[in-house]
Write a protein that holds these residues in place. Structure first.
Motif, mmCIF file in Angstrom:
data_model
loop_
_atom_site.group_PDB
_atom_site.id
_atom_site.type_symbol
_atom_site.label_atom_id
_atom_site.label_comp_id
_atom_site.label_asym_id
_atom_site.label_seq_id
_atom_site.Cartn_x
_atom_site.Cartn_y
_atom_site.Cartn_z
ATOM 1 N N ALA A 287 8.019 -2.408 -3.484
ATOM 2 C CA ALA A 287 7.080 -2.717 -4.554
ATOM 3 C C ALA A 287 6.527 -4.123 -4.373
ATOM 4 O O ALA A 287 7.194 -4.995 -3.808
ATOM 5 C CB ALA A 287 7.759 -2.574 -5.912
ATOM 6 N N ILE A 288 5.310 -4.312 -4.891
ATOM 7 C CA ILE A 288 4.621 -5.599 -4.768
ATOM 8 C C ILE A 288 3.882 -5.868 -6.068
ATOM 9 O O ILE A 288 3.377 -4.946 -6.716
ATOM 10 C CB ILE A 288 3.646 -5.587 -3.571
ATOM 11 N N VAL A 289 3.825 -7.140 -6.449
ATOM 12 C CA VAL A 289 3.033 -7.564 -7.605
ATOM 13 C C VAL A 289 1.888 -8.442 -7.098
ATOM 14 O O VAL A 289 2.121 -9.400 -6.350
ATOM 15 C CB VAL A 289 3.893 -8.350 -8.616
ATOM 16 N N VAL A 290 0.666 -8.099 -7.510
ATOM 17 C CA VAL A 290 -0.529 -8.854 -7.114
ATOM 18 C C VAL A 290 -1.267 -9.291 -8.370
ATOM 19 O O VAL A 290 -1.437 -8.503 -9.309
ATOM 20 C CB VAL A 290 -1.464 -8.001 -6.228
ATOM 21 N N HIS A 291 -1.703 -10.540 -8.397
ATOM 22 C CA HIS A 291 -2.469 -11.101 -9.520
ATOM 23 C C HIS A 291 -3.903 -11.290 -9.036
ATOM 24 O O HIS A 291 -4.168 -12.072 -8.129
ATOM 25 C CB HIS A 291 -1.850 -12.438 -9.943
ATOM 26 N N SER A 292 -4.828 -10.555 -9.654
ATOM 27 C CA SER A 292 -6.225 -10.618 -9.187
ATOM 28 C C SER A 292 -6.907 -11.888 -9.665
ATOM 29 O O SER A 292 -6.483 -12.509 -10.648
ATOM 30 C CB SER A 292 -7.003 -9.392 -9.670
ATOM 31 N N VAL A 293 -7.996 -12.265 -8.983
ATOM 32 C CA VAL A 293 -8.752 -13.465 -9.364
ATOM 33 C C VAL A 293 -9.400 -13.299 -10.727
ATOM 34 O O VAL A 293 -9.789 -14.287 -11.365
ATOM 35 C CB VAL A 293 -9.819 -13.794 -8.301
#
Length: 648
Positions: free
Chosen positions: A557-563
């Motif tokens: 699993a991965i967590v990404v924070h968008s711009v």
């Protein structure tokens, strides 16, 4: 939230299955041995319905659950079998153990790890012994009758064969075979050997004198014997060929450990145990009022740090050999002090909500479960916690001045456990408990509280107490992350006001509604709204331009924070955390800036699909920041095809 969902979110919130060396539970707490405590998201844990709070005691990370702890633990070990008590823990002396540099913390952790799993059996048997004494004193039962002997066997049997329970638990803690541990202890308790050692005649083994020691109900000698056995077993295991291990490793281990225990370990352990018990008993007996004052007042702090577990062997040894123990009553008195302090808050508070919380948690503490009172009220307002310590000091001083004893180890420290105190000093014990409660309540009432601090929140079922943030406090981004996303691996960026955004497919395959995922955490949208995919290729790409906030250690699993402000959790497969990273390769690390379409993970789709559902969920974990999270596409998709629209 049911226990299964709670268990899964707790595991993810402590850093995932890959961050857990071992876990067990006591009466109210899950006690984790974590590889990295920094990965545990305490803010997320405190938001769970069944979690009252968290605590760190040395190398142990504790999640306070309360009366439902056994249900949550059972659900956790069912979902993650590797966490079961009979799964092999890290062997003693491994690198994981060595990096925990504080010997005192390791000692407390070891003793807690050995005794907490067997306390239910000890407590149940101890309560039975207390009830038998009570029934005999009231004339409800006659000593010496068949019924008396059978019921007494229920209480006494556990304590006589206590070494067997200790051998099982200690073997698991040391990473040794628990059944070989039982075999060692069984030899020490064998009737013919007991008769030989008790004959009064000199005993020797191959010409070496054997000291006559009784191992029934013993504690320290058994701990030392199993510790020795763990090293012998590992050493022998290294040199015996694989085809002969099953027969020769246990045989050689038993032949070495049992005689050494009889000749050296047993007498040494008995000497150490007797000296430790004697020293503490001397302090409590000779220190009297002053010993009770100091230990009674400090008991709440001692329990919070887990240091009280270090005295469990002493308590058990006292009860087995002397028939009484002086330390145990102080833990009861500490409970009464915390209950009284919370009752003082109830009497003093004007806010109706606070009065309700204080009264209910005071009653819970009287029944032996102090966490809601201690963590939810007393420590939130600080002065009541001090009042509880003052009340406990007063009750402890009185009890020790009059020589109060416990006569069995029963239940918990509340009203249900009072049979443990039944004996010649029972009246003084009750008076000491009453003094602790009343003094704490009075001091708490006099000191008062600052009612401008927000009232603790109470869950609908009345079991969860969560202190609200102080007035004006701003919740951090980590507090807003759902439990399953775990603690971010990098510092959170400055909060960007969320904007409308299109989110792209992170993989090639078939898009399906998130509600179709066969996992309630995602399917019931507990983590937030989103979409799911059935992949046809083993590539996971970034669905947005943004920053990688967390790559789970198990790489699934991965967590990404968008711009634009969207927080996205992408979870590959169902229950794939059990693979512990096998078949996954991370292409990025926490802190990397990525563009939509950049590879995040590669994985062996075919191998994973042999054992697990590969359905992949993509969830907008800050769904609450948006007016809508709308799926744009289902059916066949490829990387960079628009699949979600988030709208302010």
């Amino acid at each position: 939230m049911n226990p299964q969902e709670t268990a899964k979110q707790i595991v993810e919130s402590v850093g995932g299955i890959g961050n857990i060396n071992s876990v067990y539970h006591c009466i109210t707490r899950l006690r984790f041995d974590l590889k990295d405590q920094g990965k545990a998201d305490q803010a997320a844990l405190k938001q769970l319905d069944k979690v009252m709070g968290t605590n760190i005691a040395g190398d142990q990370f504790q999640v306070i659950v309360g009366s439902d702890v056994s249900k949550v633990y059972d659900a956790m070990t069912k979902e993650y079998p590797a966490l079961k008590a009979d799964a092999a823990p890290p062997a003693a002396g491994t690198a994981e153990d060595k990096k925990k540099g504080n010997p005192v913390s390791r000692l407390f952790d070891f003793i807690a790890g050995v005794f907490a799993p067997i306390l239910p059996a000890i407590a149940g048997a101890g309560l039975m012994k207390g009830l038998v004494a009570l029934f005999v004193s009231w004339g409800w039962m006659t000593a010496g009758t068949d019924t008396y002997l059978i019921i007494s066997a229920i209480g006494d049997g556990v304590f006589y064969f206590l070494p067997v329970l200790i051998a099982i638990s200690a073997s698991r803690k040391f990473g040794a075979n628990p059944y070989v541990g039982v075999a060692v202890v069984s030899a020490l308790l064998y009737p013919d050997l007991i008769a030989l050692l008790g004959s009064g005649e000199p005993v020797s083994f191959v010409g070496i004198p054997v000291t006559a020691v009784s191992y029934a109900s013993s504690v320290i000698p058994i701990l030392l014997a199993v510790w020795l056995m763990s090293y012998v077993e590992r050493g022998v295991n290294k040199i015996i060929p694989a085809s002969l291990k099953l027969l020769l490793v246990p045989l050689i281990t038993l032949l070495l450990v049992v005689p050494v225990t009889l000749i050296v370990i047993g007498p040494l352990g008995t000497f150490i145990g007797g000296g430790l018990s004697g020293g503490i008993n001397w302090l409590l007996a000779e220190g009297g009022l002053f010993a009770g004052l100091i230990l009674g007042g400090a008991m709440a702090l001692i329990v919070m740090t887990g240091m009280h577990y270090a005295l469990v062997p002493v308590i058990l040894s006292n009860l087995a050999t002397l028939g009484v123990d002086k330390f145990l009553p102080l833990t009861y008195i500490s409970n009464m002090g915390q209950a009284g302090a919370t009752f003082g808050v109830f009497l003093r508070a004007k806010d109706k909500k606070l009065k309700s919380v204080a009264l209910s948690t005071s009653v819970t503490a009287l029944m032996g479960v102090t966490e809601p009172a201690m963590y939810g009220v007393n420590m939130t307002y600080k002065k009541p916690f001090l009042a509880g310590m003052i009340g406990s000091a007063a009750g402890g001083a009185f009890a020790m001045a009059f020589g109060v004893n416990a006569y069995v180890l029963a239940g918990n420290g509340g009203i249900p456990g009072l049979p443990a105190l039944i004996g010649p000093t029972f009246v003084y014990a009750l008076e000491g408990l009453g003094i602790a409660f009343v003094v704490a309540a009075v001091v708490s009432f006099i000191l008062g509280i600052k009612e401008e601090i927000p009232v603790p929140e109470v869950s609908p079922d009345g079991k969860k107490i969560v202190a609200a943030p102080a007035s004006g406090a701003v919740s951090t981004e980590s507090e807003r992350l759902p439990a399953a996303s775990a603690a971010p691996a990098v510092e959170e960026p400055v909060k960007i006001p969320a904007r409308d955004e299109t989110i792209y497919a992170p993989m090639t395959g078939r898009a399906i509604p998130l509600t179709d995922v066969n996992d309630p955490t995602f399917g019931d949208e507990l983590m937030g709204k989103g979409i799911a995919f059935v992949p046809s290729e083993g590539i996971l790409a970034s669905p947005v331009d943004g920053t990688v906030m967390n790559v789970f250690k198990t790489k699934h699993a991965i967590v990404v924070h968008s711009v634009s402000g969207a927080e996205l959790l992408i979870h590959v497969g169902i229950n794939t955390v059990k693979l512990r990273g096998q078949y996954f390769e991370a292409q990025v690390q926490a802190g990397d800036v990525v563009k939509a379409g950049d590879p995040l993970l590669t994985f062996d789709l075919a191998r994973i699909a042999e054992e697990y559902d590969t359905t992949t969920a993509m969830v907008v974990t800050n769904t609450g920041d948006y007016a809508s999270v709308e799926a744009l596409e289902t059916g066949g998709v490829s990387i960079l095809k628009p699949v979600l629209k988030v709208t302010i």
